[in-house]
Design an enzyme around this catalytic site. Structure first.
Site, PDB file in Angstrom:
ATOM      1  N   GLY A  68      91.111 -39.246 -31.594  1.00  0.00           N
ATOM      2  CA  GLY A  68      92.277 -38.362 -31.459  1.00  0.00           C
ATOM      3  C   GLY A  68      92.318 -37.635 -30.132  1.00  0.00           C
ATOM      4  CB  SER A  71      95.203 -41.760 -24.789  1.00  0.00           C
ATOM      5  OG  SER A  71      96.538 -42.120 -24.598  1.00  0.00           O
ATOM      6  CB  SER A 107      88.015 -42.373 -20.694  1.00  0.00           C
ATOM      7  OG  SER A 107      88.790 -43.042 -19.730  1.00  0.00           O
ATOM      8  CG  ASN A 108      88.295 -46.227 -17.139  1.00  0.00           C
ATOM      9  OD1 ASN A 108      88.826 -45.962 -16.079  1.00  0.00           O
ATOM     10  ND2 ASN A 108      89.006 -46.492 -18.229  1.00  0.00           N
ATOM     11  CG  HIS A 109      90.395 -42.640 -16.510  1.00  0.00           C
ATOM     12  ND1 HIS A 109      90.783 -43.159 -15.290  1.00  0.00           N
ATOM     13  CD2 HIS A 109      90.959 -43.434 -17.461  1.00  0.00           C
ATOM     14  CE1 HIS A 109      91.581 -44.203 -15.491  1.00  0.00           C
ATOM     15  NE2 HIS A 109      91.702 -44.389 -16.802  1.00  0.00           N
ATOM     16  CE1 TYR A 132      92.105 -39.274 -21.853  1.00  0.00           C
ATOM     17  CE2 TYR A 132      91.701 -40.676 -19.942  1.00  0.00           C
ATOM     18  CZ  TYR A 132      91.706 -40.480 -21.310  1.00  0.00           C
ATOM     19  OH  TYR A 132      91.301 -41.491 -22.134  1.00  0.00           O
ATOM     20  CE  LYS A 136      89.044 -39.284 -23.816  1.00  0.00           C
ATOM     21  NZ  LYS A 136      88.929 -39.350 -25.275  1.00  0.00           N
TER      22      LYS A 136
HETATM   23  C1  15L Z   1      92.079 -44.639 -20.649  1.00  0.00           C
HETATM   24  O1  15L Z   1      91.168 -43.848 -20.779  1.00  0.00           O
HETATM   25  C2  15L Z   1      93.315 -44.511 -21.457  1.00  0.00           C
HETATM   26  O2  15L Z   1      93.073 -43.960 -22.711  1.00  0.00           O
HETATM   27  C3  15L Z   1      94.085 -45.789 -21.578  1.00  0.00           C
HETATM   28  O3  15L Z   1      95.388 -45.447 -22.023  1.00  0.00           O
HETATM   29  C4  15L Z   1      94.140 -46.573 -20.279  1.00  0.00           C
HETATM   30  O4  15L Z   1      94.979 -45.915 -19.390  1.00  0.00           O
HETATM   31  C5  15L Z   1      92.747 -46.752 -19.730  1.00  0.00           C
HETATM   32  O5  15L Z   1      92.045 -45.556 -19.650  1.00  0.00           O
HETATM   33  C6  15L Z   1      92.708 -47.427 -18.354  1.00  0.00           C
HETATM   34  O6  15L Z   1      92.026 -46.927 -17.466  1.00  0.00           O
HETATM   35  O7  15L Z   1      93.307 -48.476 -18.231  1.00  0.00           O
END
Ligand code: 15L
Length: 293
Positions: A68, A71, A107-109, A132, A136
């Site tokens: 949740g 994103s 996330s990769n972010h 974002y 994370k």
């Molecule tokens: C994420 O963390 C997102 O949740 C997803 O929507 C994509 O944008 C993904 O990264 C991405 O980097 O492609």
């Protein structure tokens, strides 16, 4: 059969995951949005920005998969409420309800400002590329705290991009097929020896920017590789923003906001601070011609 909670179950990742895991676990699916139920799962509407809702949905679970939240990069108010406050509520509610295991899809972010010519593993210093991404990192830090302080078992997956097929050049490195996602989540739920782990949620992509040895150590054996889509994708790809092209996080490294792929139907969109300021400036600017009148 274990009973698991999936928050954010109506989103894209949640929908793929519930379909893939149907029959393997007893699933309680929760979201603010309505969802189409997969066989035998239960649905509970919940707003995790409220502690009372988080306590209600985590009760009696063997594990929580906390999808949740917001994103993509977005307005701070949305990120704060869903990804910081909401994330805290889910961890704290799980602790109070005696749920030991939490899977946190980060996330990769969280590490998006590493360059594309670098290969990184689960031990690198964080380099978030967006608010974002920072949220994370907050979830990862919370997981570490709850593992060390309360003995909870926390499995953090730095997810790339979940899709039936990779959608562009960047995603050739980050693609995570739904069946590989399901395999990794099952490891996170069932592996007997998890304390606090960080793994990368990607398939066996030849172009990966990650050394995913921690996932392999835990038994992950991905079945898919984005390379089979490479020729087709590279043929249609046009050069993009030079900063976005340089870093793993792509557009998240330059964008202030990215359209939310999973908005709540009918909900008013929070105004981003940047847009609010621009509007205020426009309001206070004298109208053209006014001074001459
Ligand atoms: C994420 O963390 C997102 O949740 C997803 O929507 C994509 O944008 C993904 O990264 C991405 O980097 O492609």
């Amino acid at each position: 059969m274990k009973t698991i909670l999936i928050t954010g179950a109506a989103g894209d990742v949640g929908t793929h995951l519930r379909r893939e895991l149907a029959g393997q676990y007893r699933i309680r699916a929760s979201d603010l949005r309505p969802l189409k139920k997969v066989a035998q799962e239960t649905y509970v509407r919940a707003d995790i920005s409220k502690m009372s809702d988080a306590l209600k949905i985590t009760k009696g679970m063997d594990a929580v998969v906390h999808l949740g939240g917001y994103s993509v990069e977005g307005p701070w108010e949305g990120i704060l409420s869903a990804n910081i406050i909401g994330c805290y509520h889910v961890f704290e509610a799980a602790r109070r309800n005696g749920v030991k295991r939490i899977l946190f899809p980060t996330s990769n972010h969280a590490v998006g400002f590493y360059r594309r010519d670098q290969t990184i593993d689960h031990r690198v210093y964080i380099k978030p590329d967006s608010r974002y991404g920072v949220s994370k990192v907050f979830g990862e830090a919370l997981g570490s705290l709850y593992a060390d302080k309360y003995g909870m078992e926390v499995f953090c997956m730095r997810i790339g991009n979940v899709n039936p097929a990779p959608i562009d050049k960047r995603r050739l490195s980050l693609w995570f097929s739904p069946r590989d996602l399901a395999q990794m989540v099952a490891i996170g739920i069932d592996h007997p020896d998890i304390r606090f782990e960080i793994v990368y949620g990607i398939s066996a992509n030849k172009r990966a920017w990650y050394d995913n040895s921690n996932a392999y150590r835990l038994g992950y054996r991905p079945q898919d590789d984005s390379e089979v889509y490479a020729d087709e994708i590279l043929a249609r790809e046009k050069p993009g923003d030079p900063v976005a092209e340089k870093f793993q996080g792509g557009l998240f490294c330059v964008a202030e906001e990215i359209p939310n792929p999973a908005p709540i139907p009918g909900a008013a969109r929070p105004t981003s601070p940047t847009k609010a300021k621009a509007r205020a400036r426009a309001r206070s600017r004298p109208r053209r011609g006014r001074r001459d009148r």
